[in-house]
Scaffold this motif. Structure first.
Motif, PDB file in Angstrom:
ATOM      1  N   LEU A  24       0.840  -1.192   0.000  1.00  0.00           N
ATOM      2  CA  LEU A  24       0.000   0.000   0.000  1.00  0.00           C
ATOM      3  C   LEU A  24       0.876   1.244   0.000  1.00  0.00           C
ATOM      4  O   LEU A  24       1.776   1.381   0.834  1.00  0.00           O
ATOM      5  N   PRO A  25       0.655   2.161  -0.939  1.00  0.00           N
ATOM      6  CA  PRO A  25       1.526   3.336  -1.059  1.00  0.00           C
ATOM      7  C   PRO A  25       1.247   4.380   0.002  1.00  0.00           C
ATOM      8  O   PRO A  25       0.192   4.392   0.638  1.00  0.00           O
ATOM      9  N   GLY A  26       2.214   5.269   0.189  1.00  0.00           N
ATOM     10  CA  GLY A  26       2.032   6.377   1.121  1.00  0.00           C
ATOM     11  C   GLY A  26       2.842   6.192   2.385  1.00  0.00           C
ATOM     12  O   GLY A  26       3.366   5.106   2.675  1.00  0.00           O
ATOM     13  N   ASP A  27       2.915   7.277   3.163  1.00  0.00           N
ATOM     14  CA  ASP A  27       3.708   7.273   4.394  1.00  0.00           C
ATOM     15  C   ASP A  27       2.896   6.872   5.612  1.00  0.00           C
ATOM     16  O   ASP A  27       3.443   6.779   6.718  1.00  0.00           O
ATOM     17  N   ILE A  28       1.578   6.653   5.435  1.00  0.00           N
ATOM     18  CA  ILE A  28       0.734   6.429   6.605  1.00  0.00           C
ATOM     19  C   ILE A  28       0.615   4.954   6.969  1.00  0.00           C
ATOM     20  O   ILE A  28       0.050   4.613   7.994  1.00  0.00           O
ATOM     21  N   THR A  29       1.134   4.062   6.131  1.00  0.00           N
ATOM     22  CA  THR A  29       1.055   2.638   6.435  1.00  0.00           C
ATOM     23  C   THR A  29       2.234   1.923   5.794  1.00  0.00           C
ATOM     24  O   THR A  29       2.800   2.396   4.808  1.00  0.00           O
ATOM     25  N   SER A  30       2.598   0.787   6.362  1.00  0.00           N
ATOM     26  CA  SER A  30       3.652  -0.035   5.769  1.00  0.00           C
ATOM     27  C   SER A  30       3.137  -1.456   5.528  1.00  0.00           C
ATOM     28  O   SER A  30       3.918  -2.380   5.389  1.00  0.00           O
ATOM     29  N   SER A  31       1.829  -1.621   5.462  1.00  0.00           N
ATOM     30  CA  SER A  31       1.236  -2.939   5.281  1.00  0.00           C
ATOM     31  C   SER A  31       1.362  -3.408   3.842  1.00  0.00           C
ATOM     32  O   SER A  31       1.323  -2.613   2.901  1.00  0.00           O
ATOM     33  N   THR A  32       1.522  -4.715   3.667  1.00  0.00           N
ATOM     34  CA  THR A  32       1.473  -5.330   2.352  1.00  0.00           C
ATOM     35  C   THR A  32       0.430  -6.443   2.390  1.00  0.00           C
ATOM     36  O   THR A  32       0.271  -7.129   3.401  1.00  0.00           O
ATOM     37  N   LEU A  33      -0.255  -6.620   1.281  1.00  0.00           N
ATOM     38  CA  LEU A  33      -1.386  -7.548   1.213  1.00  0.00           C
ATOM     39  C   LEU A  33      -1.161  -8.572   0.113  1.00  0.00           C
ATOM     40  O   LEU A  33      -0.495  -8.294  -0.887  1.00  0.00           O
ATOM     41  N   ARG A  34      -1.733  -9.761   0.278  1.00  0.00           N
ATOM     42  CA  ARG A  34      -1.666 -10.814  -0.736  1.00  0.00           C
ATOM     43  C   ARG A  34      -2.986 -10.836  -1.487  1.00  0.00           C
ATOM     44  O   ARG A  34      -4.049 -10.996  -0.896  1.00  0.00           O
ATOM     45  N   LEU A  35      -2.902 -10.684  -2.812  1.00  0.00           N
ATOM     46  CA  LEU A  35      -4.075 -10.683  -3.673  1.00  0.00           C
ATOM     47  C   LEU A  35      -3.986 -11.841  -4.661  1.00  0.00           C
ATOM     48  O   LEU A  35      -2.899 -12.203  -5.108  1.00  0.00           O
ATOM     49  N   GLN A  36      -5.121 -12.388  -5.000  1.00  0.00           N
ATOM     50  CA  GLN A  36      -5.166 -13.431  -6.021  1.00  0.00           C
ATOM     51  C   GLN A  36      -6.182 -13.022  -7.091  1.00  0.00           C
ATOM     52  O   GLN A  36      -7.303 -12.615  -6.766  1.00  0.00           O
ATOM     53  N   PHE A  37      -5.768 -13.113  -8.347  1.00  0.00           N
ATOM     54  CA  PHE A  37      -6.627 -12.715  -9.454  1.00  0.00           C
ATOM     55  C   PHE A  37      -7.157 -13.966 -10.144  1.00  0.00           C
ATOM     56  O   PHE A  37      -6.365 -14.766 -10.678  1.00  0.00           O
ATOM     57  N   PRO A  38      -8.470 -14.175 -10.149  1.00  0.00           N
ATOM     58  CA  PRO A  38      -9.026 -15.347 -10.836  1.00  0.00           C
ATOM     59  C   PRO A  38      -8.779 -15.253 -12.337  1.00  0.00           C
ATOM     60  O   PRO A  38      -8.584 -14.155 -12.881  1.00  0.00           O
ATOM     61  N   PRO A  39      -8.764 -16.387 -13.034  1.00  0.00           N
ATOM     62  CA  PRO A  39      -8.496 -16.372 -14.489  1.00  0.00           C
ATOM     63  C   PRO A  39      -9.457 -15.454 -15.253  1.00  0.00           C
ATOM     64  O   PRO A  39      -9.080 -14.898 -16.282  1.00  0.00           O
ATOM     65  N   ALA A  40     -10.685 -15.276 -14.736  1.00  0.00           N
ATOM     66  CA  ALA A  40     -11.676 -14.461 -15.439  1.00  0.00           C
ATOM     67  C   ALA A  40     -11.586 -12.978 -15.094  1.00  0.00           C
ATOM     68  O   ALA A  40     -12.379 -12.184 -15.601  1.00  0.00           O
ATOM     69  N   TYR A  41     -10.650 -12.584 -14.207  1.00  0.00           N
ATOM     70  CA  TYR A  41     -10.526 -11.163 -13.863  1.00  0.00           C
ATOM     71  C   TYR A  41     -10.306 -10.336 -15.121  1.00  0.00           C
ATOM     72  O   TYR A  41      -9.540 -10.732 -15.995  1.00  0.00           O
ATOM     73  N   PRO A  42     -11.007  -9.199 -15.300  1.00  0.00           N
ATOM     74  CA  PRO A  42     -11.817  -8.467 -14.321  1.00  0.00           C
ATOM     75  C   PRO A  42     -13.308  -8.793 -14.340  1.00  0.00           C
ATOM     76  O   PRO A  42     -14.093  -8.065 -13.740  1.00  0.00           O
ATOM     77  N   ASP A  43     -13.703  -9.868 -15.031  1.00  0.00           N
ATOM     78  CA  ASP A  43     -15.113 -10.254 -14.967  1.00  0.00           C
ATOM     79  C   ASP A  43     -15.469 -10.808 -13.588  1.00  0.00           C
ATOM     80  O   ASP A  43     -16.642 -10.849 -13.210  1.00  0.00           O
ATOM     81  N   GLU A  44     -14.466 -11.262 -12.861  1.00  0.00           N
ATOM     82  CA  GLU A  44     -14.626 -11.667 -11.466  1.00  0.00           C
ATOM     83  C   GLU A  44     -13.692 -10.813 -10.616  1.00  0.00           C
ATOM     84  O   GLU A  44     -12.610 -10.435 -11.072  1.00  0.00           O
ATOM     85  N   PRO A  45     -14.077 -10.493  -9.365  1.00  0.00           N
ATOM     86  CA  PRO A  45     -13.253  -9.597  -8.542  1.00  0.00           C
ATOM     87  C   PRO A  45     -11.988 -10.280  -8.040  1.00  0.00           C
ATOM     88  O   PRO A  45     -11.936 -11.516  -7.934  1.00  0.00           O
TER      89      PRO A  45
END
Length: 299
Positions: free
Chosen positions: A36-57
């Protein structure tokens, strides 16, 4: 990787810096690490993109890590806020990461500001200087608006003649509208600047959605709106003013996010708060409006 995901990966890293969105080191398919960009946080997140993305979230799997100096609980907070942001902005067939990142940046900034204010107010209580209030308090917010409680009132000029709606609260999100007569786009901008500079609760809110309509000289007219991060909300406010045939007026609807997404319901609350402010300002005759609806319906 789909062409749309590849384009989005390149765009996100171009906007926020290399490595903002990068493939995960594990063997999980289509799994990425978002810093996550910016100086207010240093968190990182794991995302998974389904094969149909962006038709699926995209699926927000969880946190990847939080910086050494991250405040305890910040990673879990950022994870919840990002999931809410994805739920709010995602539309089937449309890539959503940029909008989700921008929304979560605003949410984190608002939450961080509210936490800081709460800490300061708690210190005041311990010292016997006053009672503690939450990040949103209707009585305190109204008092600050009326008295210029944020400071600097002399430099900003006189207080705009706001008329406030009643607070609307749903799932801990709070909405308040304020309207005022204006005669030029410059005056509308000045009133908004005064509000943000003089009321710290409004300044720290998640969104301040604005719309105004002004009749100018020689048959000219001016109208505009600003979503302030609440996508499409400004346009809906402006449409409400058009339907109500309101002129020479501006409205600002302030939302304090309560931690639970409202979906499309939020637009009804935004417009409902604005309408209440218009009625209280005497711009709309409620009885005539209701009577007009009955006549139009033939009843």
């Amino acid at each position: 990787m789909s062409e749309q995901l590849a384009d989005e990966l390149e765009a996100i890293n171009s906007i926020y810096g290399d490595g903002t969105l990068s493939p995960s080191d594990d063997d999980s398919p289509a799994t990425y690490i978002l810093t996550l960009p910016g100086d207010i946080t240093s968190s990182t997140l794991r995302l998974q993109f389904p094969p149909a993305y962006p038709d699926e979230p995209p699926v927000v799997l969880g946190t990847h890590s939080s910086g050494e100096h991250a405040k305890r609980g910040a990673a879990a907070r950022d994870l919840a806020l990002f999931r809410d942001a994805v739920g709010e902005v995602y539309e089937p067939g449309q890539v959503c990461l940029f909008d989700a990142i921008e929304q979560v940046k605003e949410l984190i900034a608002a939450v961080t500001t509210a936490e800081k204010e709460d800490e300061e107010e708690e210190e005041d209580v311990e010292e016997g200087n006053g009672k503690r209030v939450s990040s949103y308090d209707a009585t305190a917010a109204t008092h600050d608006t009326q008295t210029g409680g944020g400071g600097g009132g002399d430099l900003l000029g006189p207080e705009p003649p706001w008329t406030l709606s009643l607070p609307m609260i749903e799932l801990k999100s709070t909405f308040i509208a304020r309207c005022a007569p204006v005669t030029s786009p410059q005056q509308a901008a000045q009133y908004l600047q005064h509000l943000l500079a003089s009321d710290k609760r409004v300044r720290a809110a998640t969104h301040n959605i604005t719309a105004w309509r002004i009749r100018g000289p020689n048959g000219t007219s001016f109208q505009d709106c600003d979503d302030d991060g609440e996508t499409a909300a400004g346009g809906r406010l402006l449409h409400l003013m058009q339907l109500m045939d309101l002129w020479d007026t501006m409205v600002v609807v302030t939302r304090w996010y309560g931690g639970q997404k409202l979906g499309p319901r939020r637009f009804a609350l935004i417009n409902g708060a604005a309408r209440d402010a218009f009625v209280r300002a005497g711009l709309v005759d409620e009885e005539n409006k209701q009577e007009g609806k009955k006549k139009k319906g033939g009843k």
